[in-house]
Motif scaffolding. Sequence first.
Motif, PDB file in Angstrom:
ATOM      1  N   UNK A  61    -111.556  -2.804 -47.381  1.00 32.32           N
ATOM      2  CA  UNK A  61    -111.676  -3.321 -48.750  1.00 32.32           C
ATOM      3  C   UNK A  61    -110.310  -3.353 -49.420  1.00 32.32           C
ATOM      4  N   UNK A  62    -109.592  -2.231 -49.375  1.00 27.54           N
ATOM      5  CA  UNK A  62    -108.276  -2.186 -50.018  1.00 27.54           C
ATOM      6  C   UNK A  62    -107.326  -3.207 -49.399  1.00 27.54           C
ATOM      7  N   UNK A  63    -107.229  -3.208 -48.082  1.00 27.35           N
ATOM      8  CA  UNK A  63    -106.222  -4.038 -47.417  1.00 27.35           C
ATOM      9  C   UNK A  63    -106.482  -5.533 -47.580  1.00 27.35           C
ATOM     10  N   UNK A  64    -107.734  -5.958 -47.476  1.00 29.61           N
ATOM     11  CA  UNK A  64    -108.007  -7.390 -47.611  1.00 29.61           C
ATOM     12  C   UNK A  64    -107.672  -7.870 -49.021  1.00 29.61           C
ATOM     13  N   UNK A  65    -108.087  -7.110 -50.028  1.00 29.71           N
ATOM     14  CA  UNK A  65    -107.781  -7.523 -51.396  1.00 29.71           C
ATOM     15  C   UNK A  65    -106.290  -7.439 -51.692  1.00 29.71           C
ATOM     16  N   UNK A  66    -105.642  -6.431 -51.142  1.00 27.54           N
ATOM     17  CA  UNK A  66    -104.185  -6.321 -51.318  1.00 27.54           C
ATOM     18  C   UNK A  66    -103.491  -7.557 -50.741  1.00 27.54           C
ATOM     19  N   UNK A  67    -103.911  -7.972 -49.565  1.00 29.84           N
ATOM     20  CA  UNK A  67    -103.311  -9.154 -48.933  1.00 29.84           C
ATOM     21  C   UNK A  67    -103.626 -10.429 -49.702  1.00 29.84           C
ATOM     22  N   UNK A  68    -104.849 -10.560 -50.199  1.00 29.27           N
ATOM     23  CA  UNK A  68    -105.243 -11.745 -50.961  1.00 29.27           C
ATOM     24  C   UNK A  68    -104.405 -11.873 -52.231  1.00 29.27           C
ATOM     25  N   UNK A  69    -104.240 -10.766 -52.938  1.00 30.50           N
ATOM     26  CA  UNK A  69    -103.556 -10.802 -54.234  1.00 30.50           C
ATOM     27  C   UNK A  69    -102.042 -10.911 -54.078  1.00 30.50           C
ATOM     28  N   UNK A  70    -101.487 -10.216 -53.091  1.00 28.08           N
ATOM     29  CA  UNK A  70    -100.029 -10.095 -53.014  1.00 28.08           C
ATOM     30  C   UNK A  70     -99.348 -10.926 -51.940  1.00 28.08           C
ATOM     31  N   UNK A  71    -100.086 -11.377 -50.946  1.00 25.83           N
ATOM     32  CA  UNK A  71     -99.407 -12.036 -49.826  1.00 25.83           C
ATOM     33  C   UNK A  71    -100.180 -13.215 -49.260  1.00 25.83           C
ATOM     34  N   UNK A  72    -101.046 -13.832 -50.044  1.00 25.91           N
ATOM     35  CA  UNK A  72    -101.883 -14.920 -49.528  1.00 25.91           C
ATOM     36  C   UNK A  72    -101.050 -16.043 -48.917  1.00 25.91           C
ATOM     37  N   UNK A  73     -99.902 -16.338 -49.524  1.00 28.20           N
ATOM     38  CA  UNK A  73     -99.070 -17.451 -49.047  1.00 28.20           C
ATOM     39  C   UNK A  73     -98.447 -17.200 -47.677  1.00 28.20           C
ATOM     40  N   UNK A  74     -98.433 -15.948 -47.251  1.00 24.62           N
ATOM     41  CA  UNK A  74     -97.791 -15.625 -45.968  1.00 24.62           C
ATOM     42  C   UNK A  74     -98.757 -15.691 -44.788  1.00 24.62           C
ATOM     43  N   UNK A  75    -100.026 -15.986 -45.052  1.00 24.38           N
ATOM     44  CA  UNK A  75    -101.020 -16.046 -43.978  1.00 24.38           C
ATOM     45  C   UNK A  75    -101.470 -17.485 -43.726  1.00 24.38           C
ATOM     46  N   UNK A  76    -101.939 -17.712 -42.514  1.00 24.58           N
ATOM     47  CA  UNK A  76    -102.509 -19.018 -42.187  1.00 24.58           C
ATOM     48  C   UNK A  76    -103.808 -19.208 -42.952  1.00 24.58           C
ATOM     49  N   UNK A  77    -104.164 -20.463 -43.174  1.00 27.91           N
ATOM     50  CA  UNK A  77    -105.414 -20.769 -43.853  1.00 27.91           C
ATOM     51  C   UNK A  77    -106.364 -21.479 -42.893  1.00 27.91           C
ATOM     52  N   UNK A  78    -107.627 -21.520 -43.270  1.00 29.93           N
ATOM     53  CA  UNK A  78    -108.608 -22.264 -42.485  1.00 29.93           C
ATOM     54  C   UNK A  78    -108.337 -23.757 -42.674  1.00 29.93           C
TER      55      UNK A  78
END
Length: 199
Positions: A61-78
Motif C-alpha cells: 500500500x505504501x510503496x504503490x501510492x508513493x510511486x504513483x504520487x512521486x515517480x509516476x513519470x519514471x514508470x512505463x504505462x499501459x
Amino acid sequence: MKKLIALCLLVVLFPCLAMAQTDVPLRGDEKKKLDTFFSNFAEVNMKNFTQGPLSDEELLYFATWHCIINAADSFQTTNDGNDIIIPASAIDKATEKYLGQTIKKHLKPSYVESMASGEAYVFAQVDSLQKRDDGTYLAKGTIYATGSGAAIDPHATAADWKKAGETVNPQETFTGVVRKTDGEQGRYILLEYAVQERP
C-alpha cells in the motif's frame, strides 16, 4: 493508588513514554529533511502502526501510492496510458528506503496501478523532535492540506501562506518513531507511526 495504576497502564500501552527523551533543536536543513520524510507518509494516508514487521499488504500500500504520487513519470504505462506499471524492485526500493523492510514474497513481477489526479496536496511539518535513550527519535508534527496544484512552500509558516493568499488547512497531528542509518548524518527510517484528528 488509582493514579499509579493509570500511570503504569500508560507506560505499558505507550513504551515511548517510559524512555528518557532529550529535546533536539530543529534547524533549517534538518527540519526540511524531516518535513519531507514525513510528508511521504502523510500524502499516502499511511495507517497507524507499531514497531515490528509490517504485513506485505501494508508495505505494498505504501510503496504503490508513493510511486504513483512521486515517480509516476519514471514508470512505463499501459497501452491506453491510464495506468503505470511498477516493477516489484521499485516497490522494494521504496519500502527499504523509508521503512527498512521489504515484501516477503511478491505475487507478481510488477503491479499495474491507476495514476492519481486532482487530489489535494498533502504534506507534513515536524513541530518537535526528541532523542530517546535507545538511540531512536520521537517526532511530533502536523499534517496539512491545500488544493490540488497549489504552488506553496511546504516548509513555510502559516503566516507566510496567509501573506501569499494561499489557504492551507491543518488536518491532523502525528507522532513517529524514527532511527537514523549510518550515524548522525544518515537517512531516517520510520519504525512507528500514529495519526490523530485535530481537536
